[in-house]
Structures are given as C-alpha cells and as structure tokens.
Design an enzyme around this catalytic site. Sequence first.
Site, PDB file in Angstrom:
ATOM      1  N   SER A   1       5.049   8.570   6.392  1.00 28.85           N
ATOM      2  CA  SER A   1       5.906   7.661   5.627  1.00 28.85           C
ATOM      3  C   SER A   1       5.226   6.813   4.563  1.00 28.85           C
ATOM      4  O   SER A   1       5.921   6.159   3.790  1.00 28.85           O
ATOM      5  CB  SER A   1       6.656   6.732   6.577  1.00 28.85           C
TER       6      SER A   1
ATOM      7  N   SER B   1       9.476   7.274   4.895  1.00 28.51           N
ATOM      8  CA  SER B   1      10.458   6.212   4.963  1.00 28.51           C
ATOM      9  C   SER B   1      10.083   4.995   4.109  1.00 28.51           C
ATOM     10  O   SER B   1      10.942   4.158   3.854  1.00 28.51           O
ATOM     11  CB  SER B   1      10.647   5.779   6.408  1.00 28.51           C
TER      12      SER B   1
ATOM     13  N   LYS C   1       7.250  -3.566   3.248  1.00 29.43           N
ATOM     14  CA  LYS C   1       8.330  -2.771   3.833  1.00 29.43           C
ATOM     15  C   LYS C   1       9.088  -3.655   4.826  1.00 29.43           C
ATOM     16  O   LYS C   1       8.463  -4.444   5.545  1.00 29.43           O
ATOM     17  CB  LYS C   1       7.704  -1.564   4.535  1.00 29.43           C
TER      18      LYS C   1
HETATM   19  N1  GLN Z   1       9.797  11.427   8.330  1.00 31.55           N
HETATM   20  C1  GLN Z   1       9.143  11.230   9.579  1.00 31.55           C
HETATM   21  C2  GLN Z   1      10.157  10.790  10.616  1.00 31.55           C
HETATM   22  O1  GLN Z   1      11.270  10.659  10.299  1.00 31.55           O
HETATM   23  C3  GLN Z   1       8.046  10.243   9.451  1.00 31.55           C
HETATM   24  C4  GLN Z   1       8.552   8.866   9.345  1.00 31.55           C
HETATM   25  C5  GLN Z   1       7.460   7.840   9.346  1.00 31.55           C
HETATM   26  O2  GLN Z   1       6.293   8.136   9.128  1.00 31.55           O
HETATM   27  N2  GLN Z   1       7.857   6.626   9.646  1.00 31.55           N
HETATM   28  O3  GLN Z   1       9.848  10.576  11.733  1.00 31.55           O
END
Ligand code: GLN
Length: 493
Positions: A179, A155, A80
């Site tokens: 995510s 994400s 990532k």
């Molecule tokens: N969707 C969640 C957020 O926007 C989790 C994102 C993540 O785990 N990085 O915070």
Amino acid sequence: MLPRLSLTELRARLAARECSAVEVTRACLDQIQRREGQLHAFLHVDAADALAQAEAADTALRNGVTPAEKPLLGLPVALKDNIAVRGQPLTCGSRILEGFVSPYDATVVEKLRAAGAVLLGRLNLDEFAMGSSTETSAFGPTRNPWDLERIPGGSSGGSAAAVAAGEVPAALGSDTGGSVRQPAAHCGVVGLKPTYGRVSRYGLVAYASSLDQIGCLTRTVRDAAVLLGVLAGHDPRDSTSVPEPVPDYAARLDGAVKGLRLGLPREYRIAGLHPEVEAAVNAAVETLRALGVETVEISLPHTPYALAAYYLIAPAEASANLARFDGVRYGLRVEGADPIELYERTRGRGFGPEVKRRILLGTFALSAGYYDAYYLRAQKVRTLIRQDFLRAFEQVDAIVTPTTPGPAFRLGEKLSDPLQMYLEDIFTLSCNLAGLCGISVPCGFTRTPRLPIGLQLLGPPFGEPTLLRLAHAYEQATPWHREVPPLESPAGG
Ligand code: GLN
C-alpha cells in the site's frame, strides 16, 4: 514553485532564509485549494493549525535551531488517515469511525513533531487500508494526478496523489501488502516500506498486525532516507519494534554501488505483465548494470503461493483486529434492542463491502475445522517464502522486480472483481510476508496515455542503507523523478 520542491531543497531554502516556514505551508495550502476539487487526496485539512505549527517553526529557525537538532523543521508532512494525531479525526476511510477524534499521537507523529515537521492534514485511503485503488474509501475515491479518470493506487492513494500533485512534499502511508509502494508507482513518486519492526506501529490502526508497517511517500530517495531517519527506532509501546540501532541513512546514500549484486527472480516474469512495464524495468536493470551493479538470476520458488497465503493471513488478522469496532467503544453507534443487535446494526451499517468480505474470509479461515487447512497452512507457506528470500540474500544485496503488473487502471475497472484487484499486489506482498524492506522508484512512463511506471527494489531485513543507496544511484542516473503531472505543468494551469 515551492510546493514542487523536495524536503531537502525546502530545508536548504529555509536555512538560507530564502523563504519562511509559513510561506512553505501557505504554498501547500494554496495548492490543496487549487487541486482538491479534482483529486480528493485529503479527508481533512486544518489550515489554522498547520499555520500555527509553521509559525512556531519560524520562531525556532530565527532562534538558530539547526537541521541536526530538528531535521524536518518547518517542513510539511501529511498523514494517511489511519495514523493517530491527537485531537484530529481518525476515520480509516470508514463510516464506522465517523465522528471519532483520536485522544493520542502515534509514535511516528511524536517523532515528526520532535523533528519540527508541520502536520498538514489527513489523507484518503481504502477503507481500513483494504484495497489497491482508494475506491473502497467510504468518502469517495482519490484520482490519479496523471490522469483523472484513473485510480492513484491504494491503499495509500491519497498520500501518493498529494505528493505527486505538489500538495505536500512528503506523506506517511502504511504498507501491509504493497500500500505504499503500489500507489507510489502509479503516481510517479518514491514509496518506501521499511523492514517489519523498523518503525513503531503504535497509533497505526491495525489491519494485519504481522504485516503492517508505516512507510513514506516522497519525491526523491534522499527525502525517503531523511524521513526514515526520523521515523525509525525501537518503541517500548510496540513490542514488535526492534532495538536495532538507526543508521544515518541520508549520510550513507552517496556511496558506490559498483559491485553490488542484484537478483532477478525468475518467478516474477509472469504472463500478463504489461509490455511497457516489462520494457521499462528491463531498461532500468540495464541502467543499474551501467552503474557497475552485477545482476544474477535467482529463484524464489514459492512465489506462486504468496497471493493465496496473503489473502488468508491478512483477512484472518483483520477479522480479529476489527472486532473492536462494536458501536460501544469508537465512532458510529446504531442502537438496537439488545447489545447483539447494536453490534450487528453498527457493523452492518458502518463497514463497507470490501471490509465485510475480508472479515468473512478471515473468520472462516480461523474457524474450528478450517484453521489447520487454511490459516495454519498459510503460515507454513509464509515461512517457506521467507526462507526463499533469506537464501537469495545470501547471494545478492537486493532484488529487482516491477512494482505493479501494469500502469494505473480506470476508476471502476476492477472494483466489482476482487480477484483482479488482489492481483495488483502480486509483486509487492511477498515483501511483507517475509518481513523485508522495499522501495518503489519511478522508472519510466507508458506511451498513451502517459502513466508512471515503478521499479521495485527489495532488501533483506534491516537492509535499508544499501537499498536506499541503490535506489538513489538509479534515481540520479535517470530523469523520471523530475517529471511533473500534466495538470501541474504551466500549460496545464
Ligand atoms: N491491496 C492489499 C490489500 O488490500 C494491500 C493493502 C495494504 O498494503 N494495506 O490487502
């Protein structure tokens, strides 16, 4: 076809000299070439660098280096784009880091290199990992390999899509509120979020430091166990990493699951759960029962407050962490008449709307007069949520829930409605608030369109060995992890 094999299968072929590391890397690069036009999972691929790493692996293989010495020798892994690799771009999916090249390797990258892995490229993500669809990436969304009109989750959407589409056998992601697990569920792959402190965060660009943890996306639970064995461990450069010994996760996968106790939390039976997701999770629970697992109804009474607590704590930490992107130290710099104007212009132009929303929310929650009412209260709720789980784990070995409330949604469907997007995380974020470990494994498909469904298993802090064993037993009893997206089947070309 090489790119569809698991890390474990590829390792066996390399050991038997049935193929070379260069062939494996080339097969991934070919698949990337074929698929990226549609998917956009990668932000950066350096083919020459990957092939050079693969050649070095082939030399080591010829010299008799064993998997015990280098468990990932010659195996491609992609990262990532919020995990630092020396000499490579590090964008976090944001314009504000455009042109920035990392001067050092993250600890996980050092560990992957030491294990012999071939680092294959940088994967798309929501900007600074804020989002659930990969649509907030400044470089355009990634698409779901099962249905190109749909989001891959986020994400770590690039990581999940690349693994599902056969572009790479494994990828690293980061999980702050889901995510790794949520995109794994939407793309039909395995997503593991280790316990907070299990894997070093050194070199992971911080979103919400008390919640962030690096995790892995793979095609099988065994691969997740192998990868975690490489990544886990104390790191003096991350004071929140924990000096717990690292068990041999892969060696402990095959033990019996009979007699393990599985908690079914009452509060997770929410209205709005997609009926086919509910049916698939119920069927998975039956499968686990047939394997001898005992199920117990449990209560996690503070669950209804988790979403609100998360969306105060995560933005609060983000607003502090993102203060460093000021136009002076990293990436983008938009000149101004004085330093204040330089900051304003750089941040105004460099950050996208979701990141700005989080910074505003977080700054507000931390400001004098509101701190006690919002941030402090959210921290107290967090403690109650953690206590709910620790109490439950006195009774059960693991907890089972759906990973997401529904299957992958359409691109654009939730982008203009932040609250709808935040609700995607309803089942995943408590795990981060409580510092637990969690995994999502494929557990079926919706009928039309045919989209993957994920089963989430949660374990107590440092409970990964049992969590992985349970997930592995379930996987071995079901066919879901062998399914291939239509675009990858011979008919789909
Ligand atoms: N969707 C969640 C957020 O926007 C989790 C994102 C993540 O785990 N990085 O915070």
